[in-house]
Write a protein that holds these residues in place. Sequence first.
Motif, PDB file in Angstrom:
ATOM      1  N   SER A  53       0.843  -1.191   0.000  1.00  0.00           N
ATOM      2  CA  SER A  53       0.000   0.000   0.000  1.00  0.00           C
ATOM      3  C   SER A  53       0.876   1.238   0.000  1.00  0.00           C
ATOM      4  O   SER A  53       1.895   1.280   0.666  1.00  0.00           O
ATOM      5  CB  SER A  53      -0.919   0.004   1.220  1.00  0.00           C
ATOM      6  OG  SER A  53      -0.173   0.171   2.391  1.00  0.00           O
ATOM      7  N   HIS A  54       0.473   2.214  -0.775  1.00  0.00           N
ATOM      8  CA  HIS A  54       1.157   3.498  -0.798  1.00  0.00           C
ATOM      9  C   HIS A  54       0.109   4.566  -0.578  1.00  0.00           C
ATOM     10  O   HIS A  54      -0.919   4.588  -1.213  1.00  0.00           O
ATOM     11  CB  HIS A  54       1.875   3.741  -2.132  1.00  0.00           C
ATOM     12  CG  HIS A  54       3.110   2.915  -2.249  1.00  0.00           C
ATOM     13  ND1 HIS A  54       4.270   3.244  -1.603  1.00  0.00           N
ATOM     14  CD2 HIS A  54       3.338   1.764  -2.897  1.00  0.00           C
ATOM     15  CE1 HIS A  54       5.177   2.334  -1.883  1.00  0.00           C
ATOM     16  NE2 HIS A  54       4.642   1.424  -2.667  1.00  0.00           N
ATOM     17  N   GLY A  55       0.411   5.447   0.336  1.00  0.00           N
ATOM     18  CA  GLY A  55      -0.539   6.474   0.687  1.00  0.00           C
ATOM     19  C   GLY A  55      -0.132   7.805   0.138  1.00  0.00           C
ATOM     20  O   GLY A  55       0.058   7.969  -1.042  1.00  0.00           O
ATOM     21  N   CYS A  65      -6.488   7.223  10.559  1.00  0.00           N
ATOM     22  CA  CYS A  65      -5.213   7.220   9.838  1.00  0.00           C
ATOM     23  C   CYS A  65      -4.017   6.742  10.665  1.00  0.00           C
ATOM     24  O   CYS A  65      -3.077   6.175  10.115  1.00  0.00           O
ATOM     25  CB  CYS A  65      -4.895   8.633   9.336  1.00  0.00           C
ATOM     26  SG  CYS A  65      -6.234   9.430   8.432  1.00  0.00           S
ATOM     27  N   CYS A 123      -1.635   3.428  11.008  1.00  0.00           N
ATOM     28  CA  CYS A 123      -0.457   3.246  10.151  1.00  0.00           C
ATOM     29  C   CYS A 123       0.468   4.460  10.176  1.00  0.00           C
ATOM     30  O   CYS A 123       1.674   4.320  10.264  1.00  0.00           O
ATOM     31  CB  CYS A 123      -0.880   2.971   8.710  1.00  0.00           C
ATOM     32  SG  CYS A 123      -1.763   1.419   8.512  1.00  0.00           S
ATOM     33  N   HIS A 124      -0.088   5.662  10.089  1.00  0.00           N
ATOM     34  CA  HIS A 124       0.724   6.871   9.987  1.00  0.00           C
ATOM     35  C   HIS A 124       1.155   7.417  11.341  1.00  0.00           C
ATOM     36  O   HIS A 124       2.011   8.298  11.393  1.00  0.00           O
ATOM     37  CB  HIS A 124      -0.038   7.961   9.222  1.00  0.00           C
ATOM     38  CG  HIS A 124      -0.256   7.642   7.790  1.00  0.00           C
ATOM     39  ND1 HIS A 124       0.728   7.778   6.839  1.00  0.00           N
ATOM     40  CD2 HIS A 124      -1.341   7.172   7.130  1.00  0.00           C
ATOM     41  CE1 HIS A 124       0.261   7.426   5.659  1.00  0.00           C
ATOM     42  NE2 HIS A 124      -1.006   7.058   5.804  1.00  0.00           N
ATOM     43  N   ASP A 130       3.189  -2.345   5.838  1.00  0.00           N
ATOM     44  CA  ASP A 130       2.257  -1.248   5.553  1.00  0.00           C
ATOM     45  C   ASP A 130       2.496  -0.060   6.477  1.00  0.00           C
ATOM     46  O   ASP A 130       2.458   1.089   6.041  1.00  0.00           O
ATOM     47  CB  ASP A 130       0.810  -1.723   5.670  1.00  0.00           C
ATOM     48  CG  ASP A 130       0.337  -2.460   4.431  1.00  0.00           C
ATOM     49  OD1 ASP A 130       1.031  -2.432   3.397  1.00  0.00           O
ATOM     50  OD2 ASP A 130      -0.751  -3.066   4.499  1.00  0.00           O
ATOM     51  N   ALA A 174       3.716   3.509   5.221  1.00  0.00           N
ATOM     52  CA  ALA A 174       2.851   4.657   5.507  1.00  0.00           C
ATOM     53  C   ALA A 174       3.635   5.773   6.177  1.00  0.00           C
ATOM     54  O   ALA A 174       3.496   6.948   5.817  1.00  0.00           O
ATOM     55  CB  ALA A 174       1.682   4.224   6.390  1.00  0.00           C
ATOM     56  N   MET A 190      -7.182   7.150   0.775  1.00  0.00           N
ATOM     57  CA  MET A 190      -6.758   6.930   2.154  1.00  0.00           C
ATOM     58  C   MET A 190      -8.002   6.916   3.024  1.00  0.00           C
ATOM     59  O   MET A 190      -8.844   7.791   2.883  1.00  0.00           O
ATOM     60  CB  MET A 190      -5.826   8.035   2.631  1.00  0.00           C
ATOM     61  CG  MET A 190      -4.419   7.884   2.122  1.00  0.00           C
ATOM     62  SD  MET A 190      -3.576   6.550   2.975  1.00  0.00           S
ATOM     63  CE  MET A 190      -3.081   5.531   1.625  1.00  0.00           C
ATOM     64  N   PRO A 191      -8.109   5.994   3.925  1.00  0.00           N
ATOM     65  CA  PRO A 191      -7.312   4.782   4.032  1.00  0.00           C
ATOM     66  C   PRO A 191      -7.469   3.932   2.769  1.00  0.00           C
ATOM     67  O   PRO A 191      -8.497   3.987   2.105  1.00  0.00           O
ATOM     68  CB  PRO A 191      -7.880   4.054   5.239  1.00  0.00           C
ATOM     69  CG  PRO A 191      -8.720   5.043   5.980  1.00  0.00           C
ATOM     70  CD  PRO A 191      -9.131   6.061   4.982  1.00  0.00           C
TER      71      PRO A 191
END
Length: 170
Positions: free
Chosen positions: A15-17, A69, A72-73, A95, A99, A134-135
């Motif tokens: 996954s890329h945010g 959010c 992960c972030h 992930d 993130a 996102m998510p």
Amino acid sequence: TAIALALATIFGAASHGVAIAHGGKHNHDSGHTHSHDGDQATLKATPKQIAQINSSYIKNVKPVFDQKCNACHGAAENLPWYAHVYPAKWLIDYDIRTAREHLDTRDGFPFKGHHGNETKLFDTIVQQVETGKMPPPQYKIMHWNSGLTPDEVARVRAWANESKQILNIK
């Protein structure tokens, strides 16, 4: 291996945010490579401006990010039980690491991660939540209520616009 493949599909091993900028070259799983200028944001702002933006972030946006959010972030607290069971642990750790490379909110604003251009930072965050990127979908599969509501998107957009105004960014 079938279980690992199924979990990769569910959890999204790649996954890329919010891809905003970091030092050196970075090759995304999609195959494109781009260069960045530094590991930290090159935020050209006074301490007073940063304090204003961070204060507004803490009051208006951090509660949204904490719910939607920051698994992960952010600090990645209260992970589900399967986050400690292999092979899901590998996927979830990947992930979270990815993130945070893109947008690390653990220390408030200014965020760590892929920045270099304040305009792109705010615009990209808004674009990511407005479009529902996102998510990411693979996260939403396991966390049905993780998508931002229209009110939450509006709060993020208002904070981004206010922050750009504080920084005199059009």
